[in-house]
Structures are given as structure tokens and as C-alpha cells.
Design a protein around this motif. Structure first.
Motif, PDB file in Angstrom:
ATOM      1  N   ARG A 144      30.755  29.931  48.647  1.00 29.92           N
ATOM      2  CA  ARG A 144      30.746  29.734  47.183  1.00 29.92           C
ATOM      3  C   ARG A 144      32.160  29.360  46.740  1.00 29.92           C
ATOM      4  NH1 ARG A 144      27.962  34.570  44.165  1.00 29.92           N
ATOM      5  NH2 ARG A 144      26.427  33.222  43.198  1.00 29.92           N
ATOM      6  N   ALA A 165      29.362  23.993  38.823  1.00 30.88           N
ATOM      7  CA  ALA A 165      30.708  23.979  38.250  1.00 30.88           C
ATOM      8  C   ALA A 165      30.974  22.646  37.577  1.00 30.88           C
ATOM      9  CB  ALA A 165      31.751  24.242  39.343  1.00 30.88           C
ATOM     10  N   VAL A 185      31.618  36.367  41.449  1.00 27.54           N
ATOM     11  CA  VAL A 185      31.861  35.585  40.238  1.00 27.54           C
ATOM     12  C   VAL A 185      32.579  36.401  39.169  1.00 27.54           C
ATOM     13  CG1 VAL A 185      29.950  33.986  40.607  1.00 27.54           C
ATOM     14  CG2 VAL A 185      29.557  36.112  39.345  1.00 27.54           C
ATOM     15  N   ASP A 229      25.427  29.753  36.132  1.00 25.18           N
ATOM     16  CA  ASP A 229      24.281  30.122  36.948  1.00 25.18           C
ATOM     17  C   ASP A 229      23.356  28.905  37.041  1.00 25.18           C
ATOM     18  OD1 ASP A 229      21.391  31.023  37.253  1.00 25.18           O
ATOM     19  OD2 ASP A 229      22.394  32.938  37.587  1.00 25.18           O
ATOM     20  N   THR A 233      23.523  28.294  44.075  1.00 28.25           N
ATOM     21  CA  THR A 233      23.400  29.262  42.991  1.00 28.25           C
ATOM     22  C   THR A 233      24.338  28.990  41.820  1.00 28.25           C
ATOM     23  OG1 THR A 233      25.020  30.774  43.978  1.00 28.25           O
ATOM     24  CG2 THR A 233      22.702  31.048  44.623  1.00 28.25           C
ATOM     25  N   LEU A 234      25.399  28.211  42.039  1.00 30.38           N
ATOM     26  CA  LEU A 234      26.407  27.999  41.013  1.00 30.38           C
ATOM     27  C   LEU A 234      26.613  26.508  40.759  1.00 30.38           C
ATOM     28  CD1 LEU A 234      29.129  30.515  42.268  1.00 30.38           C
ATOM     29  CD2 LEU A 234      27.400  30.923  40.505  1.00 30.38           C
ATOM     30  N   SER A 265      27.351  24.688  44.257  1.00 25.72           N
ATOM     31  CA  SER A 265      27.799  25.455  45.420  1.00 25.72           C
ATOM     32  C   SER A 265      26.879  25.247  46.603  1.00 25.72           C
ATOM     33  CB  SER A 265      27.875  26.939  45.073  1.00 25.72           C
ATOM     34  OG  SER A 265      26.602  27.451  44.717  1.00 25.72           O
ATOM     35  N   VAL A 278      29.154  31.979  33.968  1.00 23.34           N
ATOM     36  CA  VAL A 278      29.489  33.142  34.792  1.00 23.34           C
ATOM     37  C   VAL A 278      30.975  33.225  35.105  1.00 23.34           C
ATOM     38  CG1 VAL A 278      27.186  33.306  35.814  1.00 23.34           C
ATOM     39  CG2 VAL A 278      28.942  31.916  36.952  1.00 23.34           C
ATOM     40  N   LEU A 293      34.371  31.885  44.688  1.00 24.38           N
ATOM     41  CA  LEU A 293      33.536  32.626  43.752  1.00 24.38           C
ATOM     42  C   LEU A 293      32.505  33.479  44.473  1.00 24.38           C
ATOM     43  CD1 LEU A 293      34.120  29.637  42.004  1.00 24.38           C
ATOM     44  CD2 LEU A 293      33.372  31.318  40.328  1.00 24.38           C
ATOM     45  N   VAL A 311      31.966  27.605  35.325  1.00 20.37           N
ATOM     46  CA  VAL A 311      30.964  27.812  36.363  1.00 20.37           C
ATOM     47  C   VAL A 311      29.739  28.478  35.743  1.00 20.37           C
ATOM     48  CG1 VAL A 311      30.499  28.786  38.637  1.00 20.37           C
ATOM     49  CG2 VAL A 311      32.842  28.095  38.026  1.00 20.37           C
TER      50      VAL A 311
END
Length: 417
Positions: A187, A135, A207, A148, A132-133, A128, A155, A204, A146
């Protein structure tokens, strides 16, 4: 101990809470009773990169300035179709393996930090915009998972369920293979459903409650996609028919628009030996350079009108069509039987100006951040060759075991990489 030394020691200890030793410049402090250990050499991450050694499940960590191999990380599973994204600080590489493995690698300390087996068959992923994400796009089971970015804890799970009403003859609950996953501003992620002829956009921001916008009937079998460098247009190539599907992501209500419909003009396409790739590598200035399915051509598209403005004959079926960062050149590699060649297109004349042969089975190319050099992997020659892009001459070489994908940490600062 002097007051100055005491203060310096306290500052290092406090700084170590937020910064790893490789960044802090402080000497390592050994726990009570333990022998002192040497601190990692101080090193920035901006000129680092990784090369996939696909046959051995290994990640080779390289320095793009010195054109040298720094070390290797093993134990990454099946990397026969692997891709990599980087954390915002460029320290961590997230490696997506074909076997569904997702591995977080510290490129400074050259070690695995976390590893999860998240699917049965995976072909890539994205990170992202806020970092933070992470995928992953999956073939088996179809959908997107997805995680963390810090811990690789799951998440969100977004199964790509095919609508049996809109896809007649397909059973309820069947999942589609997912391709063309890219990051978007915020996100958000966009991706294509190969078996459902659809593009989905996942938000997201929360989330716990992902919001998915589903665009159906985009065209047959989207096989890969790119997002333009400004994050505005998402374009999916269509394997099942001539043309591409485009979405204006800035629109209040995004809709699919077909572009380049019928670019084959009724001519019989050649057998496709390897699926071409898209991604933002193909955008140079106001033009996109795209591989034509089943043809020995690169299509030139005006990104203002999204109309074809030219096509360039090339040596074979293009796989990667990659623009140098300044847009002056486009480099093209090919499927079999021409996969030992690379051609260089000059974008001012829209013509091939050089053909080179870096070795058998050229699989990937990656430009250094400012484009003065390009690294090219030749799997069957077991080497990566570095070319000066002005002279189009080799200036370096690394011996690696069946190298394929090449990924530099500068990708961390670019949309869609």
C-alpha cells in the motif's frame, strides 16, 4: 414451486449478496409490489475500456474486441486533463478530473457510483496494489489525498509542504504541485513535487499513520515519472535541466541517482510546446524509450546500467512514447506543430519504420492487452482510429466528441497504470 426451483432461487438470492446481477447469471428478483426489471446483459470486463470526451465531461465505454461504443456516462466535470485507473476486478473506473473531481464509474452498468470534489486542480492518480486505496495528485492545493476505493471516503491527506530552508525564498507553508504519482507494491505510492525538487514515497499500510520518506534535491522541476514494470525503479523526468532522477525502490534506504545528465550536450533546446509524458508505457524489454525535452529525439536507455545506448530522430517533440506489450514496437506522438502525426519505431533496428496521420491533435494511444491493435484519439478530428499493429493500417473508427485519453481495463493488472 418445486424443490429444485426453491433451491435455485435461494442460491441466487444468497449469491446476490456478493455478486452483482451482471456477474451472477441469476434473473433479477423484484421487491414485493415492484414491477420486474430486466437484468443487465451478462458481460465480462476484460475487453472493455473508456475514452474521455473532454469537451463534454463524458466517459465513452467501449469494447476493444468488437471495436464498438457500448454507451456513455455524463456528468464527470472538467475532463480537459483527465486520467483513469481501474479496480482489481476491472469493473470500476476511477476518473480524475482537472477540476478536482474524483468519480467512480461502474463500466458494466454504465453509471456513476460515487463522486467527490476533492481538490481545486488535479491531474491524475493511482490505485494501490491491493485495490483498497485510490490516491489523487493535486496542483491546488498541492499534495496527495487518499480515499477508500469502495466508498471514496477520505482516509489520508498528505500535503506537499515545501521546506523553506531547502527551498530558499519560498514562504513557510507553501504547497508544491504534485506530479508523477504511481502505485508501488504494497500500500505504497511514489510521487514528485514539481515546486520542491523532491520525490516522496508514502507507505499507507496504516492509513491512520502514513509514513512518508522524503528524498530532496533530486533535480529541477520534476514534471512526470514512471515506475518500471517490476516495481523496482521510479524515474522522474526533469523539466528544469537535462537528465532524470531515479530511485531504486528495492534498496534498504532508497536514494536518488541522476541518470542521463546533460543529454542535450550543450545544444540549445527548442521551445517546449507540450510537456512530455513518461509512465511504464516506455519500457520495452531491457530498454526504456524516453522523450527528450525540447528535442526531436527519443532516448534509448539500458535498464541494467541506466546508461544511454542510443537516440532515435523523430518528426517532432515527442509527448507519449509507448511500447507495444511485446516490446517489438514503440509508437510516438508529438506536440504542435506535428501533433497530427504518429511514428512507429521498430525496436530491433531502432529506427522509424512508418509515419501515419490519424487526424489533427493526436492526444493519446492505447494498445489492446496483447498488442494486436492500438487505439489513437484525434481530438480535433472527433474520432478514435484503431490500427492493426502488424500492418500499421486502420481497421476501425469511432466518432467521438473531442476524444483524448484512452484507458483499457487490462491496466488493472499492471504496476504503474
Amino acid at each position: 414451486m418445486s424443490a429444485t426451483n426453491t433451491m435455485n432461487r435461494r442460491a441466487c438470492l444468497l449469491g446476490g449478496l456478493a455478486l452483482p446481477l451482471a456477474w451472477s447469471g441469476c434473473a433479477a428478483v423484484a421487491p414485493s409490489g415492484a414491477a420486474p426489471s430486466a437484468a443487465p446483459a451478462l458481460m465480462g470486463s476484460g475487453d472493455l475500456g473508456v475514452v474521455i470526451e473532454r469537451a463534454t465531461g463524458t466517459l465513452a465505454i467501449v469494447n476493444t474486441s468488437s471495436r464498438s461504443l457500448l454507451g456513455k456516462v455524463t456528468g464527470l466535470g472538467d475532463l480537459s486533463h483527465a486520467s483513469v485507473v481501474f479496480s482489481r476486478d476491472q469493473r470500476f473506473a476511477y476518473v480524475f478530473g482537472r477540476d478536482g473531481g474524483l468519480t467512480k464509474v461502474d463500466v458494466l452498468e454504465r453509471r456513476i457510483v460515487h463522486r467527490v470534489m476533492q481538490a481545486g486542480n488535479s491531474i491524475g492518480g493511482a490505485i494501490s496494489a491491493d485495490g483498497t486505496l485510490v490516491a489523487a495528485q493535486n496542483y491546488t492545493p498541492g499534495g496527495v489525498k487518499v480515499f477508500d476505493a469502495r466508498t471514496l471516503a477520505l482516509v489520508a491527506d498528505l500535503p506537499a509542504v515545501i521546506d523553506p530552508v531547502k527551498q530558499s525564498g519560498k514562504p513557510t507553508g507553501q504547497l508544491s504541485r504534485v506530479v508523477g504519482l504511481v502505485d508501488l507494491p504494497g500500500r505504497r505510492f511514489a510521487y514528485s513535487l514539481f515546486d520542491a525538487d523532491a520525490i516522496w514515497i508514502a507507505d499507507l499500510s496504516d492509513v491512520a499513520q502514513p509514513k512518508v520518506t522524503k528524498l530532496e534535491g533530486i533535480g529541477r522541476q520534476p514534471y512526470d515519472a514512471l515506475v518500471t514494470p517490476d516495481g523496482r525503479h521510479y524515474i522522474a523526468g526533469l523539466f528544469g535541466e537535462d537528465g532524470l532522477a531515479m530511485v531504486d525502490l528495492w534498496a534498504a534506504e532508497p536514494r536518488v541517482r541522476r541518470i542521463l545528465g546533460g543529454y542535450g550536450r550543450g545544444q540549445q533546446p527548442l521551445p517546449v510546446f507540450k510537456m512530455p509524458h513518461l509512465r511504464g508505457w516506455a519500457v520495452a524489454g531491457r530498454h526504456a524509450y524516453l522523450p527528450a525535452i525540447g528535442r526531436h529525439e527519443v532516448l534509448v536507455v539500458d535498464t541494467e546500467s541506466w546508461q544511454e545506448v542510443g537516440r532515435i530522430p523523430v518528426a517532432g517533440q515527442p509527448v507519449f512514447v509507448i511500447a507495444r506489450p511485446d516490446g517489438r514496437q514503440v509508437w510516438v506522438n508529438f506536440a504542435v506543430p506535428d501533433y497530427h502525426r504518429v511514428q512507429v519505431i521498430d525496436t530491433t533496428s531502432r529506427s522509424v519504420v512508418r509515419t501515419i496521420e490519424p487526424g489533427k491533435a493526436v492526444l493519446h494511444m492505447e494498445f489492446t492487452p496483447r498488442g494486436e491493435a492500438v487505439w489513437i484519439s484525434a481530438r480535433d478530428a472527433n474520432r478514435v482510429t484503431v490500427y492493426d499493429t502488424q500492418r500499421i493500417e486502420p481497421v476501425g473508427e469511432l466518432a467521438l466528441d473531442a476524444p483524448s485519453g484512452i484507458f483499457f481495463t487490462a491496466r488493472a493488472a499492471r504496476v504503474g497504470f
